[in-house]
Design an enzyme around this catalytic site. Structure first.
Site, PDB file in Angstrom:
ATOM      1  CG  ASP A 171      65.363  56.048   3.749  1.00  0.00           C
ATOM      2  OD1 ASP A 171      65.240  55.006   3.451  1.00  0.00           O
ATOM      3  OD2 ASP A 171      65.344  56.613   4.961  1.00  0.00           O
ATOM      4  CB  ALA A 231      76.245  64.601  12.384  1.00  0.00           C
ATOM      5  CB  ALA A 232      74.832  59.589  10.185  1.00  0.00           C
ATOM      6  NE  ARG A 233      76.060  54.319  14.089  1.00  0.00           N
ATOM      7  CZ  ARG A 233      75.468  54.874  14.789  1.00  0.00           C
ATOM      8  NH1 ARG A 233      75.706  56.264  14.811  1.00  0.00           N
ATOM      9  NH2 ARG A 233      74.479  54.716  15.480  1.00  0.00           N
ATOM     10  CG  ASP A 257      79.680  64.890  15.506  1.00  0.00           C
ATOM     11  OD1 ASP A 257      80.866  65.560  16.110  1.00  0.00           O
ATOM     12  OD2 ASP A 257      78.842  64.223  15.844  1.00  0.00           O
ATOM     13  CD  GLU A 262      83.942  58.146  16.403  1.00  0.00           C
ATOM     14  OE1 GLU A 262      83.645  58.179  17.441  1.00  0.00           O
ATOM     15  OE2 GLU A 262      83.338  58.549  15.546  1.00  0.00           O
ATOM     16  CG  HIS A 280      80.899  60.628  17.904  1.00  0.00           C
ATOM     17  ND1 HIS A 280      80.995  59.270  17.495  1.00  0.00           N
ATOM     18  CD2 HIS A 280      79.362  60.778  17.799  1.00  0.00           C
ATOM     19  CE1 HIS A 280      79.834  58.782  17.523  1.00  0.00           C
ATOM     20  NE2 HIS A 280      78.712  59.606  17.601  1.00  0.00           N
ATOM     21  CB  ALA A 283      74.546  62.093  21.408  1.00  0.00           C
TER      22      ALA A 283
END
Length: 526
Positions: A171, A231-233, A257, A262, A280, A283
């Protein structure tokens, strides 16, 4: 005039209640067409959406009264932030509402891939008992590479560490101190970290740099049997080449995910039983949906009240650690700004803000914005939002200086504001972090201001408070709390008195007439 908010997608009832409890009129209109939204938006001060509603430039320009757009979730790809910024409309989101859910879903995908949960479940439902076929691997002592160590990546690191995993990360915006705190060995080169990992999870935003970040070259350099999770983008993993490496057995399993397009009903990965695909759901927990609705409603209400919105996206970004430190002082600075406007009486030419104690050396920009909001909005000279605070200050010729001090005069932290020589300072106290005045005009005190207060400055002498109490009592005004500050060297006293009841001009005139040697009297409404 009553503020109106349009809610175009399903929002938790608790969130709607937040708005209504503040006297805001709420209209819930689900499944609106773009044409219906365009026709409706001119009547509303605020708009709350999730991910389906497209808030285009055309919609924003049609919203002549629009002051804030709230996205009940994290991403704002469906909102034209540039168009909103041009018109001074705040765009905010609820970036922390789903972080626990997303981190937990990441761990769920990782475990499902490692232990063949989905194919084993399908086999059992087909009436087959096969144990050897579904032998998995442990997470314990395996190396997990985390790409993106923001809020969600950090939570994944904490949970993976509990499983006994070795953590490495990439990062470019993560400080060495944060990485060390998370127990992550930080690398500055993607190619250097890829061959080390038994598991890889990505928690990165969707940008030109991250789309297709992992392709054939990266897959080829990975360990045999590596497990990938996203599971981000959608689009961070090149799915076409990923399918080839999955078919060849180079990649052991993948858990996805999110998808580039989509809803995703078909892809090269759909044929593989070791590709765990969820629609997805990161959340999609009751807790996350509740938090998203409530947090977004609170931020929208704050924006409509003219308060600082901590998650406003079209202002200088405030890192979470900065927000945790200085954020609780934003309402206090607004209060002090309003108080200074009522005491000073004019727009100051010079404003000095000093943060002391634990606030020393923190980024004070949002406290300055909060102070300006209280100061200028009370004067009715400008509507101040985080988007335009700096420009408004320049337009009114206000020079601003910020200072830090380690000495908070016995408190953990304080903020002091001086406007052309008129001074006020406060601290926060208790679990509610309520503001308490600790100094006003150089008089030391310790009192929590109420919605209306009387402030007296006079030459100190016996009987003054009794006279004040008599006049207020005759007018039916109750004194709730009171504090007296003195300046012995000047034989002066300052009385800060919180009151209940109607304080009209007649009462103020009686107070001025009844007090000998009265230097100043202010009636402050907050």
């Amino acid at each position: 005039m009553t503020k109106k908010v349009l809610v175009s997608e399903k929002l938790a009832e608790a969130g709607l209640a937040v708005l209504r409890d503040k006297g805001i009129e709420v209209d819930v209109r689900l499944k609106m067409t773009p044409e219906e939204l365009l026709a409706a938006i001119p009547d509303y001060d605020g708009l709350i959406v999730r991910s389906a509603t497209k808030v285009t430039r055309e919609v924003i320009e049609a919203g002549g009264k629009l002051r804030i757009i709230g996205r009940a979730g994290v991403g704002v790809d469906n909102v034209d932030v540039d168009a909103a910024t041009e018109r001074g409309v705040i765009v905010c989101n609820a970036p922390t509402s789903n972080i626990v859910s997303a981190a937990e879903h990441t761990m769920a995908l990782m475990l499902a891939c490692a232990r063949n949960i989905a194919p084993a479940n399908a086999s059992m439902h087909a009436g087959v008992w096969e144990r050897a076929k579904f032998t998995g691997v442990e997470l314990y002592e395996k190396t997990l590479a985390i790409f993106g160590l923001g809020r969600i990546g950090g939570l994944v690191a904490e949970r993976a560490r509990a499983f006994g995993m070795k953590l490495v990360g990439y990062d470019p915006y993560c400080s060495p101190e944060r990485a060390e705190q998370l127990g992550v060995t930080l690398y500055d080169d993607v190619d250097a970290i890829v061959p080390l990992a038994d598991f890889i999870t990505v928690h990165l935003p969707k940008t030109k740099e991250t789309i297709g970040m992992f392709g054939p070259e990266q897959y080829a350099a990975m360990k045999d049997g590596v497990i990938l999770v996203n599971a981000a983008r959608g689009g961070i993993f090149n799915v076409d080449s990923l399918a080839d490496f999955l078919a060849a057995g180079k990649i052991g399993a993948v858990g996805l995910d999110v998808y580039e397009t989509e809803p995703c009903r078909e892809s090269p990965l759909h044929e593989f039983e070791n590709a765990i695909l969820t629609p997805h759901l990161g959340a999609s927990t009751l807790e996350a949906q509740l938090r998203a609705g409530v947090q977004t409603a609170e931020y929208v209400a704050a924006g409509l009240e003219g308060s600082i919105v901590p998650t406003a996206l079209n202002m200088a970004p405030v890192p979470p650690e900065v927000m945790d430190t200085v954020g609780p002082y934003v309402p206090a600075c607004q209060m002090m700004g309003s108080m200074l406007a009522q005491i000073h009486g004019e727009i100051p030419q010079f404003l000095k803000l000093t943060a002391a104690g634990t606030l020393a050396n923190a980024d004070l920009s949002i406290l300055v914005a909060g102070t300006l909001k209280g100061l200028l909005s009370y004067q009715n000279t400008a509507t101040v939002t985080p988007v335009n605070a700096e420009a408004v200050a320049k337009r009114h010729g206000i020079r601003i200086d910020t200072l830090s001090s380690a000495d908070a005069s016995g408190y953990a932290s304080t903020v002091s504001i001086v406007a052309d020589g008129t001074e006020v300072a406060c601290t926060l106290a208790g679990e509610a972090q309520a503001a308490r005045l600790v100094s006003l005009l150089g008089y030391k005190m310790d009192i929590a201001p109420a919605s209306q207060s009387l402030v007296f400055e006079y030459e100190d002498a016996p009987g003054r408070v009794g006279t004040i109490g008599t006049i207020l009592g005759e007018a039916g005004i109750n004194i709730t709390t009171m504090q007296i500050g003195t300046k012995p060297e000047e034989r002066c006293a300052l009385v800060y008195m919180n009151v209940e009841g109607t304080v009209d001009d007649e009462v103020l005139a009686k107070l001025r007439a009844g007090l000998v040697d009265l230097k100043n009297l202010w009636y402050i409404k907050l």
